[in-house]
Design a protein around this motif. Sequence first.
Motif, PDB file in Angstrom:
ATOM      1  N   LYS A   1       5.812   2.425   8.517  1.00 43.40           N
ATOM      2  CA  LYS A   1       7.108   1.794   8.786  1.00 43.40           C
ATOM      3  C   LYS A   1       7.057   0.286   8.567  1.00 43.40           C
ATOM      4  O   LYS A   1       8.106  -0.366   8.524  1.00 43.40           O
ATOM      5  N   LYS A   2       5.858  -0.241   8.395  1.00 47.45           N
ATOM      6  CA  LYS A   2       5.707  -1.685   8.190  1.00 47.45           C
ATOM      7  C   LYS A   2       5.237  -1.957   6.765  1.00 47.45           C
ATOM      8  O   LYS A   2       4.205  -1.433   6.331  1.00 47.45           O
ATOM      9  N   ILE A   3       5.990  -2.753   6.042  1.00 47.89           N
ATOM     10  CA  ILE A   3       5.637  -3.144   4.676  1.00 47.89           C
ATOM     11  C   ILE A   3       4.802  -4.417   4.748  1.00 47.89           C
ATOM     12  O   ILE A   3       5.234  -5.416   5.331  1.00 47.89           O
ATOM     13  N   THR A   4       3.628  -4.381   4.152  1.00 49.35           N
ATOM     14  CA  THR A   4       2.710  -5.520   4.273  1.00 49.35           C
ATOM     15  C   THR A   4       2.679  -6.408   3.026  1.00 49.35           C
ATOM     16  O   THR A   4       2.352  -7.589   3.123  1.00 49.35           O
ATOM     17  N   ILE A   5       2.980  -5.821   1.867  1.00 49.63           N
ATOM     18  CA  ILE A   5       2.929  -6.580   0.610  1.00 49.63           C
ATOM     19  C   ILE A   5       4.231  -6.374  -0.149  1.00 49.63           C
ATOM     20  O   ILE A   5       4.764  -5.264  -0.216  1.00 49.63           O
ATOM     21  N   GLU A   6       4.749  -7.421  -0.743  1.00 47.58           N
ATOM     22  CA  GLU A   6       5.984  -7.299  -1.517  1.00 47.58           C
ATOM     23  C   GLU A   6       5.751  -6.392  -2.737  1.00 47.58           C
ATOM     24  O   GLU A   6       4.728  -6.469  -3.412  1.00 47.58           O
TER      25      GLU A   6
ATOM     26  N   SER B   1      12.811  -2.358  -4.042  1.00 44.28           N
ATOM     27  CA  SER B   1      11.912  -3.510  -3.916  1.00 44.28           C
ATOM     28  C   SER B   1      12.047  -4.088  -2.513  1.00 44.28           C
ATOM     29  O   SER B   1      13.174  -4.294  -2.030  1.00 44.28           O
ATOM     30  N   HIS B   2      10.908  -4.311  -1.858  1.00 45.80           N
ATOM     31  CA  HIS B   2      10.953  -4.841  -0.491  1.00 45.80           C
ATOM     32  C   HIS B   2       9.916  -5.941  -0.294  1.00 45.80           C
ATOM     33  O   HIS B   2       8.849  -5.926  -0.917  1.00 45.80           O
ATOM     34  N   LYS B   3      10.260  -6.858   0.595  1.00 46.61           N
ATOM     35  CA  LYS B   3       9.330  -7.896   1.020  1.00 46.61           C
ATOM     36  C   LYS B   3       8.654  -7.433   2.306  1.00 46.61           C
ATOM     37  O   LYS B   3       9.098  -6.465   2.929  1.00 46.61           O
ATOM     38  N   PRO B   4       7.579  -8.110   2.721  1.00 42.06           N
ATOM     39  CA  PRO B   4       6.878  -7.698   3.949  1.00 42.06           C
ATOM     40  C   PRO B   4       7.818  -7.648   5.151  1.00 42.06           C
ATOM     41  O   PRO B   4       8.728  -8.471   5.291  1.00 42.06           O
ATOM     42  N   GLY B   5       7.606  -6.660   6.010  1.00 40.49           N
ATOM     43  CA  GLY B   5       8.436  -6.494   7.201  1.00 40.49           C
ATOM     44  C   GLY B   5       8.891  -5.057   7.357  1.00 40.49           C
ATOM     45  O   GLY B   5       8.279  -4.132   6.837  1.00 40.49           O
ATOM     46  N   ASN B   6       9.997  -4.873   8.072  1.00 38.71           N
ATOM     47  CA  ASN B   6      10.577  -3.551   8.276  1.00 38.71           C
ATOM     48  C   ASN B   6      11.865  -3.433   7.474  1.00 38.71           C
ATOM     49  O   ASN B   6      12.562  -4.424   7.258  1.00 38.71           O
ATOM     50  N   ALA B   7      12.184  -2.224   7.038  1.00 38.47           N
ATOM     51  CA  ALA B   7      13.389  -2.038   6.222  1.00 38.47           C
ATOM     52  C   ALA B   7      13.938  -0.629   6.420  1.00 38.47           C
ATOM     53  O   ALA B   7      13.191   0.314   6.709  1.00 38.47           O
ATOM     54  N   LEU B   8      15.261  -0.508   6.270  1.00 42.43           N
ATOM     55  CA  LEU B   8      15.921   0.784   6.308  1.00 42.43           C
ATOM     56  C   LEU B   8      16.298   1.199   4.894  1.00 42.43           C
ATOM     57  O   LEU B   8      16.717   0.366   4.093  1.00 42.43           O
TER      58      LEU B   8
ATOM     59  N   LYS C   1      16.469   5.928   6.777  1.00 45.59           N
ATOM     60  CA  LYS C   1      15.163   6.124   7.403  1.00 45.59           C
ATOM     61  C   LYS C   1      14.322   4.870   7.188  1.00 45.59           C
ATOM     62  O   LYS C   1      14.634   4.022   6.335  1.00 45.59           O
ATOM     63  N   SER C   2      13.216   4.769   7.912  1.00 45.17           N
ATOM     64  CA  SER C   2      12.467   3.504   7.891  1.00 45.17           C
ATOM     65  C   SER C   2      10.994   3.676   7.522  1.00 45.17           C
ATOM     66  O   SER C   2      10.197   2.757   7.718  1.00 45.17           O
ATOM     67  N   GLU C   3      10.612   4.818   7.002  1.00 45.16           N
ATOM     68  CA  GLU C   3       9.205   5.041   6.650  1.00 45.16           C
ATOM     69  C   GLU C   3       9.038   4.959   5.138  1.00 45.16           C
ATOM     70  O   GLU C   3       9.761   5.611   4.380  1.00 45.16           O
ATOM     71  N   TRP C   4       8.041   4.151   4.693  1.00 50.41           N
ATOM     72  CA  TRP C   4       7.883   3.856   3.272  1.00 50.41           C
ATOM     73  C   TRP C   4       6.442   4.088   2.818  1.00 50.41           C
ATOM     74  O   TRP C   4       5.511   4.058   3.615  1.00 50.41           O
ATOM     75  N   VAL C   5       6.304   4.289   1.518  1.00 55.80           N
ATOM     76  CA  VAL C   5       4.987   4.338   0.903  1.00 55.80           C
ATOM     77  C   VAL C   5       5.100   3.618  -0.440  1.00 55.80           C
ATOM     78  O   VAL C   5       6.160   3.657  -1.084  1.00 55.80           O
TER      79      VAL C   5
END
Length: 230
Positions: free
Chosen positions: A186-191, A204-211, A217-221
């Motif tokens: 659920k936590k993105i560590t690297i952009e 595309s996401h930056k570090p942090g949490n995202a929906l 949903k909030s779980e990413w890989v």
Amino acid sequence: MTEIFEWNRLLYNDLPESFLLEVIFRSTIMFSVLLLTLKVAGKRGVKQLSVFETVIIIALGSAAGDPMFYEEVGIIPPITVFLVIILLYRLVTWLTGKSKRFEEFIEGKTECIISEGKFSIATFKKESLAQDEFFSELRLKSIEHLGQVKNAFMETSGEISVFYYEDHEVQPGLPILPFLFKLKSKKITIEGMYSCTFCGNTESHKPGNALCSICTKSEWVEAIQTIRKT
């Protein structure tokens, strides 16, 4: 002492001929129960056979079995069951040819499971198809991530048909290889590009949490973009 080749016992098991009316009624009821039960079970429960074909096999098999083993079961009633099942088969076949809606109810219809590299969530809920089971089906087709898949369909037989992107069209997608998928968080560590583990949407996401913008949903890989190897 039982007399050998006593015809009334052999053919009717000493039951009145009017019992055949009850056999017809029982056969019709059980045929309907089998059909509805397997219909509720869904296509995956009867893979490679239609629900209707499975009903016919079960019904005929049950009708044939008892008179082969049990003395108390007469021959004429099971033969009547066969005749009823055949008549019902002819009736259902005729109705499916006359009514598209009835045909879809009996045989089901082809459903889109993946569209443009993302899950069709509504279809997944309808078909009760477990994500792990579906991933296994895709891996057997040498698929590493959903970005390689343009469309995937569940056929009326329960089989899955897959249409692939050309190599130059492959997009970043949700990895379905176990050692990569288990890195979900659920936590993105690297952009970078990440895929929602629920619906496969890739953003595309930056570090942090995202929906997820599709399913919230909030779980990413982390997504991958490898070319399919055949």
